[in-house]
Design an enzyme around this catalytic site. Structure first.
Site, short mmCIF file in Angstrom:
data_model
loop_
_atom_site.label_atom_id
_atom_site.label_comp_id
_atom_site.label_asym_id
_atom_site.label_seq_id
_atom_site.Cartn_x
_atom_site.Cartn_y
_atom_site.Cartn_z
CG ASP A 88 -2.31 1.01 -2.67
OD1 ASP A 88 -1.23 0.60 -3.09
OD2 ASP A 88 -2.34 2.11 -1.75
CG MET A 101 -1.92 1.18 1.23
SD MET A 101 -3.29 0.84 2.48
CE MET A 101 -2.24 0.84 4.05
CG HIS A 102 2.43 2.84 -3.49
ND1 HIS A 102 1.54 1.95 -3.86
CD2 HIS A 102 2.56 3.80 -4.48
CE1 HIS A 102 1.52 1.93 -5.35
NE2 HIS A 102 1.83 3.05 -5.41
NE ARG A 103 -2.80 3.05 -6.99
CZ ARG A 103 -2.37 3.64 -8.04
NH1 ARG A 103 -2.09 5.00 -8.19
NH2 ARG A 103 -1.87 3.08 -8.94
#
Length: 366
Positions: free
Chosen positions: A284, A209-211
């Site tokens: 994501d 998850m990084h967005r």
């Protein structure tokens, strides 16, 4: 001798460029160089990273990774213009949808250098995503379009592109996936720092998850983590954590369960070693939606939309949105589905890069 620049601006871009570069070796009449703009640069990128991808370190490394979107895009354009003016490529190939994709496309076309876009035509319909703007603008000025699936062609034709310039070649990310999944023998994995954890857990979920839309919003991030902590009560989660995500968790004071095992960012092959055997992948990422589909691994995507609809229509992916309750619900559903053979997506056969070069060579008359 024709000269081609392959532009990469982030680690996922290098994974897309790698099979295109490897396939270029078939053509003695073409000199192919990798240009790395430095977007999203991190210190984990070492010689080992490039050995994983079976490519050399980029010939040109611009190091333009900081600042706002405008500052970054502008810096890349200035630096890339100098390289192009000095070395005079006959063609620039860009991949994906990061800022360097946009910046180098604009720069090349203003220098009257043709541009080919790999992964052309992908659309999420969400103009709040910087990547969506990059995709649309890049496709508006490219000379050749290489699509990964039928939606890409449909979108491009609807936007008025010449059908004769749109080529349905398949997915270079899947080329790279197949190339590497066959290289995960014991001689490679025995030194992975994650191997003891994988062997200890046996059954686990894998998470990325990084967005910014997920991790920069305290309410959204809290809800997602609450769901993850609940999932981890029954199924441990392996989570290579992006620096941005780690920073925001600390800033918001959000705690992960002890059953969520965080790791530093991993090279492509070690990440693949983990997620290919996960019971479910929660992400994501755009690329992981495709890769999990190609190997038949269940994927729950923590986004409201996707530019890769075939992973839902034909594949093993499901959109959960960003609500923690929905994420929990979709993960529980995914865990109840019995293993099935990986679906067959047209063109996802590991030979997309070869088809790309067949077209590029004709275009260049090489």
């Amino acid at each position: 001798m024709k000269k081609v620049f392959l532009v990469a601006g982030a680690r996922p871009n290098l994974m897309k460029v790698a099979p295109v570069f490897r396939a270029s070796r078939r053509w003695d009449s073409i000199e192919c160089d990798i240009v790395y703009t430095g977007q999203h640069y991190d210190r984990e990128m070492s010689q080992v990273f490039f050995e994983d991808l079976d490519i050399p370190e980029p010939r040109f490394n611009m190091g333009k990774s900081t600042g706002t979107h405008a500052e970054q895009t502008g810096a890349i354009m200035v630096a890339f213009e100098k390289i192009c003016m000095e070395h005079k490529p006959d063609l620039v190939v860009v991949v994906g949808d990061v800022n360097s994709t946009l910046a180098c496309s604009i720069t090349a076309r203003k220098l009257h250098i043709p541009v080919a876009h790999v992964e052309a035509g992908l659309r999420s319909g969400d103009l709040d995503m910087p990547e969506e703007i990059n995709r649309i603008v890049t496709d508006s000025i490219s000379n050749l379009y290489f699509t990964t699936e039928e939606h890409g062609r449909t979108n491009l034709i609807a936007e008025g592109k010449d059908p004769g310039l749109v080529f349905d070649v398949g997915n270079v990310m899947i080329d790279n996936l197949f190339h590497n999944v066959n290289r995960l023998g014991d001689e490679v994995t025995r030194d992975y720092r994650s191997r003891p954890l994988k062997e200890k857990l046996g059954s686990y979920a894998f998470m990325t998850m990084h967005r910014p839309s997920n991790v920069d919003n305290e309410e959204i991030l809290s809800g997602i983590v609450k769901a993850l902590n609940t999932i981890a009560e029954k199924l441990p989660i392996v989570f290579p954590i992006h620096p941005r995500t780690a920073k925001m968790l600390e800033e918001f004071g959000i705690k992960l369960s002890d059953n969520i095992h965080t790791l530093p960012p991993l090279a492509f092959r070690e990440s693949l070693y983990l997620w290919k055997d996960a019971r479910v992948v929660i992400t994501d990422s755009g690329g992981l939606q495709e890769e999990t589909t190609a190997l038949g691994v269940r994927c729950v995507t923590v986004r409201e939309n996707t530019e890769r609809p075939c992973t839902i229509e034909l594949g093993t992916n499901v959109l959960a949105g960003v609500s923690g309750e929905r994420v929990l619900e979709e993960v529980e559903k995914a865990l109840q589905i019995q293993d099935e053979p990986a679906p067959e997506i047209p063109g996802w056969d590991g030979k997309a890069a070869e088809r790309i070069w067949d077209r590029l060579a004709k275009f260049l008359k090489a």
